[in-house]
Design a protein around this motif. Structure first.
Motif, mmCIF file in Angstrom:
data_model
loop_
_atom_site.group_PDB
_atom_site.id
_atom_site.type_symbol
_atom_site.label_atom_id
_atom_site.label_comp_id
_atom_site.label_asym_id
_atom_site.label_seq_id
_atom_site.Cartn_x
_atom_site.Cartn_y
_atom_site.Cartn_z
ATOM 1 N N PRO A 25 0.906 -1.933 0.156
ATOM 2 C CA PRO A 25 0.395 -0.192 0.171
ATOM 3 C C PRO A 25 0.959 1.194 0.208
ATOM 4 N N ARG A 26 2.114 1.118 0.440
ATOM 5 C CA ARG A 26 3.535 2.575 0.807
ATOM 6 C C ARG A 26 3.799 2.913 -0.812
ATOM 7 N N LEU A 27 3.571 2.202 -2.275
ATOM 8 C CA LEU A 27 3.830 2.280 -3.398
ATOM 9 C C LEU A 27 2.901 4.159 -4.042
ATOM 10 N N ALA A 28 3.361 4.874 -4.607
ATOM 11 C CA ALA A 28 2.105 6.107 -4.437
ATOM 12 C C ALA A 28 2.787 6.479 -5.785
ATOM 13 N N VAL A 29 4.361 6.206 -6.513
ATOM 14 C CA VAL A 29 5.036 7.300 -7.563
ATOM 15 C C VAL A 29 5.433 5.731 -8.264
ATOM 16 N N GLY A 30 5.296 5.624 -9.500
ATOM 17 C CA GLY A 30 5.149 4.167 -10.604
ATOM 18 C C GLY A 30 6.150 5.077 -11.996
ATOM 19 N N VAL A 31 6.942 4.064 -12.207
ATOM 20 C CA VAL A 31 7.587 4.938 -13.514
ATOM 21 C C VAL A 31 7.318 3.019 -14.670
ATOM 22 N N TYR A 32 6.408 3.989 -15.195
ATOM 23 C CA TYR A 32 6.563 2.180 -16.638
ATOM 24 C C TYR A 32 7.438 2.255 -17.513
ATOM 25 N N PRO A 47 -5.452 4.206 5.572
ATOM 26 C CA PRO A 47 -6.415 4.713 6.612
ATOM 27 C C PRO A 47 -5.475 6.827 7.422
ATOM 28 N N ASN A 48 -6.243 7.046 7.221
ATOM 29 C CA ASN A 48 -6.238 8.864 7.376
ATOM 30 C C ASN A 48 -4.509 9.295 6.368
ATOM 31 N N GLU A 49 -5.173 8.870 4.978
ATOM 32 C CA GLU A 49 -3.912 8.791 4.185
ATOM 33 C C GLU A 49 -4.394 9.750 2.525
ATOM 34 N N LEU A 75 -2.435 18.471 6.481
ATOM 35 C CA LEU A 75 -1.094 18.535 8.000
ATOM 36 C C LEU A 75 -1.478 18.047 9.206
ATOM 37 N N ALA A 76 -2.796 17.945 9.791
ATOM 38 C CA ALA A 76 -3.542 17.030 11.220
ATOM 39 C C ALA A 76 -2.936 15.928 10.906
ATOM 40 N N ARG A 77 -3.157 15.330 9.760
ATOM 41 C CA ARG A 77 -2.595 13.787 9.664
ATOM 42 C C ARG A 77 -1.264 13.769 9.501
ATOM 43 N N LYS A 78 -0.567 14.536 8.916
ATOM 44 C CA LYS A 78 0.961 14.644 9.450
ATOM 45 C C LYS A 78 1.751 15.345 10.902
ATOM 46 N N ALA A 79 1.022 15.529 11.635
ATOM 47 C CA ALA A 79 1.122 16.256 12.767
ATOM 48 C C ALA A 79 0.966 14.617 13.338
#
Length: 576
Positions: free
Chosen positions: A349-356, A378-380, A527-531
């Protein structure tokens, strides 16, 4: 188990259909496994069935299904290849096997175990049509089941030589789905991430002695010299030229791949400001190319990423690959490079950027890659990004996904993909090709595809500049593009009047109040999620602290109050 709305509806549809075979098509990341295990548990509790069997397409998924079943309270035994006793263990409610295991004695052992009433889950059932032997073995092995639940995340069309068992088709050869949950709906429901497609153009030069030659004369007589070919990725080209152009730009030694990997890593750094463990995936065409990309990423990031090589005919290699994927899933590393390995069912689930960086242009493979980036946590709340060559066929697939067009796979595309996958492993050797790549330019951002709409490089750059002026994170810049277009259209339609430099600057900074509020609300939530993440405290505690600091509830906050809340959160994060 707490079900999502679509999962509850799918359960209701299953019971309403009251049939032996039920097909669910749900977008990758939507939660097909959880839905299936809930249904299995419910059928066991009602006494409709006595045991559960799962058939999955790979060893990795066999283990994954067993683990997730255990977490849900179902004891399913993952039968290892060669284990003849695992199909009907007395202290388990069922087993998990692969389609491959049903060939030979595995099929008869599975059928024997179904003397007791059995609910069968066929995961990614379209694999049963990969070859006729798989389909025949599956049909014989699980035919006695009380109910068969077929799952897929990929639509397909009938192959006359390998029809999919237990699946119905209409007169046009199109699969009949009993319950569908599409990508667009999943994004709207917050079940899947939104994905942005960023297309990059570039120029490739190569020679091909098998096609055209020109003759020159020298003191030794006549000699033949290969003609050079030059093409831009975004141009309409014959298939053989597309293949040659991609072979060229995918070479690590030329400028295109280093430049696109550098831009992808910059995007990943941007995402990791909000999601510290966010990761990137490069899908490579061949093993030696993957090693080259790993070296480039090491040069860019200072750390060499793991390289996962797919070799389905080698059990030891597959085990090593699974261990690498598992370590990466649980870790915090930035990048992983794969050769057609991280496909459907693999959950990172932490994959966020891909190069094809694959030459495969079939919708099936493309959608499988896209599916690696849409899983939520959750919360992301982030948009995933997939960087692709600006090849017309890949662009078309991106538009279809964004426009939520459920399209069917052609038989020729399936055969093409199958042929490429079967011949894809090169044991680390170079390309056996008479063509000679000569050079490739740096990658040039061509356009993004967002919400079914194409955004030019100039529009995205302008939106990022405006976001910076307004104090909005660059990751939300794409949301400003429709606004900038509307302002430009209004400006063009209005009569031209003299304006001072101050007035011109004020016009450029204009933004509707409601849109400012929307963007501020998104930033405050991020910002709240980051905090919460950085301070190691539950999100509800962060909200309570904001209330204690004198701020109103976010849902009722006005623009000025949201700005004050943003300043407080930045202070807590030390980012003022």
């Amino acid at each position: 188990m707490q079900l999502r709305q679509w999962q509850r509806r799918a359960v209701d549809a299953f019971y309403a259909a009251n049939t032996e075979n039920f097909l669910v098509s749900a977008t990758p990341g939507a939660g097909k496994t959880k839905f299936s295990l809930y249904l299995a548990q419910d059928l066991l509790q009602q006494g409709v069935v006595d045991r559960v069997a799962v058939v999955a397409p790979s060893d990795n998924l066999r283990i994954q299904w067993a683990d997730e079943a255990a977490a849900a309270g179902l004891k399913l035994f993952p039968v290892a290849p060669g284990d003849n006793d695992g199909y009907n263990k007395s202290d388990y409610v069922g087993c998990v096997v692969t389609y491959q295991q049903l060939l030979g004695t595995g099929g008869s052992l599975m059928r024997h175990a179904m003397r007791r009433r059995t609910f069968v889950i066929l995961d990614e059932v379209h694999h049963a049509g990969d070859n006729k032997s798989w389909g025949d073995a599956l049909r014989q092995a699980v035919e006695p089941a009380v109910h068969r639940l077929c799952l897929t995340g990929t639509p397909w069309r009938r192959d006359a030589t390998s029809p999919i068992p237990f699946v119905r088709y209409d007169n046009n050869g199109t699969v009949i789905v009993d319950y569908a949950y599409e990508y667009g709906t999943a994004v709207a429901d917050g079940v899947c991430r939104r994905i942005e497609f960023h297309a990059y153009d570039g120029e490739a030069r190569w020679t091909d002695p098998s096609r055209m030659r020109r003759t020159t004369s020298d003191e030794n007589g006549k000699s033949e010299v290969s003609v050079e070919f030059t093409a831009k990725l975004g141009a309409n080209m014959p298939d053989e030229d597309v293949s040659a152009a991609l072979d060229t730009v995918y070479e690590p030694k030329y400028a295109w791949m280093p430049s696109i990997l550098a831009q992808a890593d910059a995007m990943l750094s941007e995402v990791r400001e909000d999601v510290p463990d966010a990761a990137g995936l490069v899908v490579a065409e061949r093993q030696w190319l993957a090693q080259g990309y790993a070296a480039l990423l090491e040069r860019i990031t200072g750390t060499r990423p793991p390289v996962v090589v797919s070799d389905p005919k080698s059990d030891p290699g597959s085990r090593i690959a699974k261990e690498q994927i598992d370590r990466f899933r649980k870790g915090t590393g930035r990048w992983i490079v794969a050769v057609k390995m991280i496909s459907e069912g693999v959950d990172i689930p932490r994959l966020a950027v891909g190069v094809y960086a694959s030459k495969t242009q079939t919708p099936l493979f493309y959608r499988q890659v896209v599916g690696r980036f849409v899983r939520t946590r959750p919360n992301e709340e982030i948009n995933a990004r997939l960087l692709i060559p600006a090849v017309p066929e890949l662009m078309r697939h991106a538009r279809e996904i964004e426009e939520e067009l459920r399209h069917q796979l052609e038989i020729a595309a399936q055969e093409d993909e199958k042929a490429q996958q079967e011949g894809g492993s090169d044991g680390g050797q170079g390309m056996l090709d008479f063509r000679t790549p000569l050079s490739a330019s740096e990658s040039v951002f061509d356009r993004a595809i967002l919400g079914g709409d194409e955004v030019s490089a100039e529009e995205l750059a302008a939106a990022q500049e405006r976001a910076q002026q307004l104090g909005i994170p660059r990751m939300y810049a794409a949301n400003l593009v429709p606004l900038l277009r509307a302002q430009a259209a209004q400006s063009d339609a209005a009569p031209v009047a003299p304006a001072t430099p101050e007035q011109q600057a004020a016009r450029k900074a204009e933004i509707p109040h409601y849109r400012r509020e929307q963007l501020l609300r998104k930033e405050v939530e991020a910002l709240a999620r980051k905090a919460s993440y950085r301070l190691g405290r539950p999100p509800k505690d962060i909200n309570i602290d904001l209330l204690k600091a004198g701020h109103p509830k976010r849902a009722k906050a006005k623009v000025e109050e949201l700005e004050a809340m943003r300043k407080t959160l930045l202070g807590w994060l030390g980012e003022r």
